[in-house]
Design a protein around this motif. Structure first.
Motif, short mmCIF file in Angstrom:
data_model
loop_
_atom_site.label_atom_id
_atom_site.label_comp_id
_atom_site.label_asym_id
_atom_site.label_seq_id
_atom_site.Cartn_x
_atom_site.Cartn_y
_atom_site.Cartn_z
N SER A 99 0.85 -1.36 -0.25
CA SER A 99 -0.10 0.09 -0.04
C SER A 99 0.93 1.07 -0.20
O SER A 99 0.54 2.40 -0.59
CB SER A 99 -0.95 -0.18 1.26
OG SER A 99 -0.31 0.29 2.06
N GLU A 100 2.32 1.08 0.60
CA GLU A 100 3.07 2.47 0.46
C GLU A 100 3.35 2.79 -0.69
O GLU A 100 3.63 3.85 -0.79
CB GLU A 100 4.30 1.95 1.41
CG GLU A 100 3.88 1.90 2.88
CD GLU A 100 5.21 1.89 3.64
OE1 GLU A 100 6.08 2.01 3.16
OE2 GLU A 100 4.97 1.67 4.86
N LYS A 101 3.42 1.69 -1.86
CA LYS A 101 3.79 2.43 -3.17
C LYS A 101 2.69 3.27 -4.02
O LYS A 101 2.89 3.87 -4.64
CB LYS A 101 3.93 1.14 -3.83
CG LYS A 101 5.22 0.19 -3.24
CD LYS A 101 5.31 -1.08 -3.90
CE LYS A 101 6.60 -1.85 -3.49
NZ LYS A 101 6.46 -3.17 -4.14
N CYS A 102 1.45 3.03 -3.24
CA CYS A 102 0.24 3.78 -4.03
C CYS A 102 0.31 5.26 -4.06
O CYS A 102 0.80 5.85 -3.03
CB CYS A 102 -1.08 3.53 -3.57
SG CYS A 102 -2.34 4.45 -4.08
N MET A 103 0.25 6.18 -5.22
CA MET A 103 0.45 7.35 -4.85
C MET A 103 -0.97 8.39 -4.91
O MET A 103 -1.20 9.31 -5.00
CB MET A 103 0.96 8.09 -6.45
CG MET A 103 2.24 7.55 -6.58
SD MET A 103 3.00 8.33 -7.92
CE MET A 103 3.55 6.72 -8.86
N VAL A 134 -7.04 1.77 0.18
CA VAL A 134 -5.80 1.79 0.27
C VAL A 134 -5.35 2.64 1.70
O VAL A 134 -4.50 2.41 2.31
CB VAL A 134 -4.90 2.66 -0.68
CG1 VAL A 134 -3.64 3.07 -0.75
CG2 VAL A 134 -5.10 1.80 -2.34
N LYS A 135 -6.01 3.74 1.62
CA LYS A 135 -5.93 4.57 3.01
C LYS A 135 -6.41 3.77 4.12
O LYS A 135 -5.51 3.88 5.23
CB LYS A 135 -6.88 5.96 3.01
CG LYS A 135 -6.51 6.99 1.97
CD LYS A 135 -7.41 8.00 2.16
CE LYS A 135 -6.97 9.26 2.87
NZ LYS A 135 -7.85 10.38 2.65
N ARG A 146 -3.59 1.66 5.29
CA ARG A 146 -2.59 2.47 5.89
C ARG A 146 -2.94 2.88 7.31
O ARG A 146 -2.05 2.76 8.30
CB ARG A 146 -2.25 3.70 5.21
CG ARG A 146 -1.90 3.79 3.71
CD ARG A 146 -0.44 3.04 3.50
NE ARG A 146 0.74 3.63 4.45
CZ ARG A 146 1.48 3.04 5.29
NH1 ARG A 146 1.70 1.94 5.49
NH2 ARG A 146 2.27 4.06 5.71
#
Lengths: 111, 610
Positions: A76-80, A99-100, A103
């Protein structure tokens, strides 16, 4: 048990009875559209991050459902957060929100 | 006689409120940053102070901005503020003109008619003062009646919904509403007994309530009036009415150049207190008008920020479209406050984007960036590039093989540190092209490039760039009979103030019709906002459908947008109205005979149709 001469490779077994589905439950509770994903891959096909890495929202969802929580969080950290996947999704899955949530889950309950 | 025990509640309240306001003003000014204090001192003796005084009067007393919004609503606010102000000022003049020789205690002008029954020493001014005092009292009462009426039927005053108040606001509001009827009672009773009033109070005292036992009502009425005043003053600092003193300070500080920073500051606290919770933001918010979400609007968000801490839902449920900022009569920087609130709750780390290496592209004079949303709408890219080709522009397409997001979606979510990584990568990419101008089809990217990248080249939205080309005769456009409804994207209109260029450009193609007031700075959001994640696709579609419905009429042939995200959102919400980007409409009406590169344009005619 009949011996067919074949056996599953231990490392590839996903035992859903033993899987850690806390993250899956946590997300489903907060965004019901998580359940709608049919892993069609439309999101992955448009993904901005996917151009540069193997990041795929679809695979992240698989990880969550298999209980591979740390893998999902790392992905998920890779998502922009650009939102293309949300617009491309034919099932109206609220992908950005999910995704949020992944996180947030990492912060709110230590998984 | 200049004293009676009933003045005690009023005096205590007044002393308390003055001490509190002076204390708070001092505290706020001391807590401003060193730099802010410096600019305030530097600009204190300048024309800005006069401007601030003028604005305080126009907004604080006359509520000019609310008047522009709705005349009756403006009148309601004006009559209360200006009417009460005039009662205080005239009361003071009256008591000072009255011959007595002693210094007046603060309560004396307020209860003047109690202390002085014989007003003849005012000589020729008696008539003027009694008339004006009655006139302004009537003005205030008309405002109170309207305010009361607004609580029951707010639509008459141009508001769909009024703000739901908390307990302290209700107490303060009730006290305020009681002050003036009690004043009428006290003055009418006095006028009935001693003929101290004019057309209003004398009429009431001598013709309406003359049968009541005025002698017995006399003292209780003045006591009640004093208690209502005292009660209002004591509750003022803790209620919405703190906006009265806070707004004055805010106007002055804003004029000196103080504004919201990248994080909550003392200025945020002043803005929080300056919010009157008038509720105008509730009606301007499409979450309210289209989705019936009525509890996360700025009036409530700022309230929570002032008294406690906004919860996650409050923080996140906002499209960041800035319609509320445009509507706010106090001019509070609501979007900046919400962004800062989101920043305080970062969820994305800034280590996740090390994979970004970017691509290299040939050097050219113009760098074209389509952005993520641009790549989702390839027809916009194709049309824009065809127009570039037709005009012979020397360009390089810097995100042809995979864009890095500009970082705005992360910024909108308050993920500033994460966005910084993307900004750095894109900065290098843009720098390496050696371009003299950066053009983008996406207003979201344009705003991010302009406001957060600190590039040393101009950033133009494609509507601006294409207009330049057309004005320079590099692009020849044929005028058609198309009736075009232009939709202003939030980031372009309110975010960057670009509303003229797209219209001018479209005027070259057809007739631009704005059938609604919801245009330009007041434009409606398409609903696809990247600033919100917690509404569903259906809810977004509902907003989009409502927006299309409002900006079109039976004569509209096509809706023109200048934002790929708006185009996508509108298209997914409805099928009736064709939605086209400006560039697509232009390509269709390109005058091929005059263009510089006819071969390529011929091809464009085949592939693009509106």
């Amino acid at each position: 048990m009949v011996d067919f001469g074949f056996a599953p490779i231990e490392i590839n077994i996903h035992d859903l009875d033993k899987a850690d589905l806390r993250l899956s439950a946590w997300i489903s509770e907060r965004d019901e559209t998580f359940k709608l994903c049919i892993a069609c891959g439309s999101c992955t096909a448009t993904c901005t991050a996917g151009k540069f890495t193997k990041f795929s929202f679809r695979e992240m969802c698989h990880s969550i459902r298999r209980g591979e929580i740390s893998e999902a969080i790392a992905e998920s950290e890779k998502c922009m957060l650009c939102g293309k996947c949300t617009l491309a999704c034919p099932r109206n899955v609220n992908t950005r929100n999910i995704v949020k949530l992944v996180r947030k889950a990492n912060q709110n309950f230590k998984v | 006689m200049k004293y009676h025990p009933f003045v005690i509640p009023f005096s205590i309240g007044l002393a308390f409120v003055i001490l509190y306001i002076v204390g708070m003003w001092t505290f706020w000014i001391i807590r401003l940053s060193r730099r802010e204090q410096k600019i305030v001192w530097k600009r204190l003796f300048s024309f800005r102070t006069i401007e601030a005084m003028w604005e305080s009067m126009m907004e604080g007393l006359f509520h000019r901005k609310i008047f522009k919004k709705h005349a009756l609503l403006g009148y309601m606010h004006m009559s209360l503020a200006f009417g009460w102000f005039m009662l205080i000022v005239l009361g003071n003049f009256e008591s000072r003109l009255y011959p007595h020789g002693n210094i007046n205690p603060p309560f004396y002008p307020i209860f003047f008619e109690f202390f002085r029954h014989d007003l003849s020493p005012l000589r020729e001014y008696e008539e003027i003062f009694t008339f004006l005092m009655d006139f302004f009292l009537l003005l205030v009462i008309s405002g109170i009646c309207l305010a009361f009426f607004k609580r029951i039927k707010s639509r008459i005053l141009g508001m769909r919904r009024t703000t739901k108040h908390i307990l302290i606001d209700r107490i303060a509001l009730t006290s305020l509403w009681f002050i003036f009827p009690l004043r009428i009672l006290a003055e009418s009773v006095t006028a009935g007994l001693y003929n101290t009033g004019h057309f209003f109070t004398n009429f009431l005292g001598q013709n309406v309530i003359y049968n009541l036992p005025l002698d017995q009502l006399y003292y209780p009425a003045w006591w009640a009036y004093s208690i209502a005043l005292g009660m209002f003053f004591v509750t003022l600092p803790f209620s919405r009415y703190m906006h009265i003193p806070a707004e004055i300070l805010l106007i002055f500080l804003r004029k000196y150049g103080v504004k919201e920073k990248e994080a909550h500051s003392t200025f945020t606290k002043i803005e929080q207190s300056a919010c009157s919770r008038c509720g105008i933001c509730i009606d301007s918010c499409q979450l309210s008008t289209d989705l019936n979400i009525n509890d996360t609007q700025p009036a409530y968000f700022i309230r929570d920020l002032r008294y406690s801490q906004p919860n996650e839902r409050m923080r996140e449920t906002c499209m960041m479209c800035m319609r509320c900022v445009e509507a706010c009569p106090v001019g509070i920087e609501i979007a900046a406050m919400r962004r800062n609130e989101r920043r305080e709750h970062q969820i994305f780390s800034s280590t996740g984007y090390e994979y970004l290496n970017g691509h290299t592209y040939p050097k050219a004079k113009v760098a074209f960036f389509a952005g993520c949303m641009g790549h989702l709408t390839p027809s916009v890219i194709k049309s824009t590039l065809k127009l570039f080709d037709a005009a012979g522009v020397d360009y390089t397409f810097i995100d042809k093989d995979g864009s890095i997001c500009c970082g705005r979606p992360l910024q909108l979510g308050g993920q500033e540190k994460a966005a910084k990584q993307l900004i750095d990568k894109n900065n290098t990419l843009i720098h390496n092209t050696g371009a003299e101008v950066l053009v983008t089809t996406c207003p979201i990217c344009a705003r991010e490039f302009k406001q957060n990248y600190h590039l040393n080249i101009p950033v133009l939205h494609h509507s601006q760039f294409l207009l330049q080309l057309a004005n320079d005769n590099k692009l020849k456009i044929n005028k058609s009979e198309l009736n075009i409804a232009y939709h202003d994207p939030c980031e372009l209109s309110r975010g960057l103030g670009i509303t003229k260029e797209p219209r001018e450009l479209l005027e070259k193609v057809g007739n631009v019709v704005d059938p609604t007031k919801q245009a330009k700075n007041n434009s409606l959001c398409c609903g696809g906002s990247l600033g919100i994640t917690n509404i569903s696709a259906d809810q977004k579609k509902a907003i989009a459908a409502s927006t299309i419905n409002q900006i079109t009429n039976s004569e509209t042939n096509v809706v023109a947008t200048a934002c790929p995200l708006c185009k996508k959102t509108f298209n997914s919400a409805q099928d009736e109205m064709p939605i086209k980007d400006i560039s697509e409409i232009l390509v269709q009406n390109l005058n091929h005979t005059d263009s510089k590169n006819p071969a390529q344009v011929k091809e464009s005619k085949v592939t693009v149709s509106v």
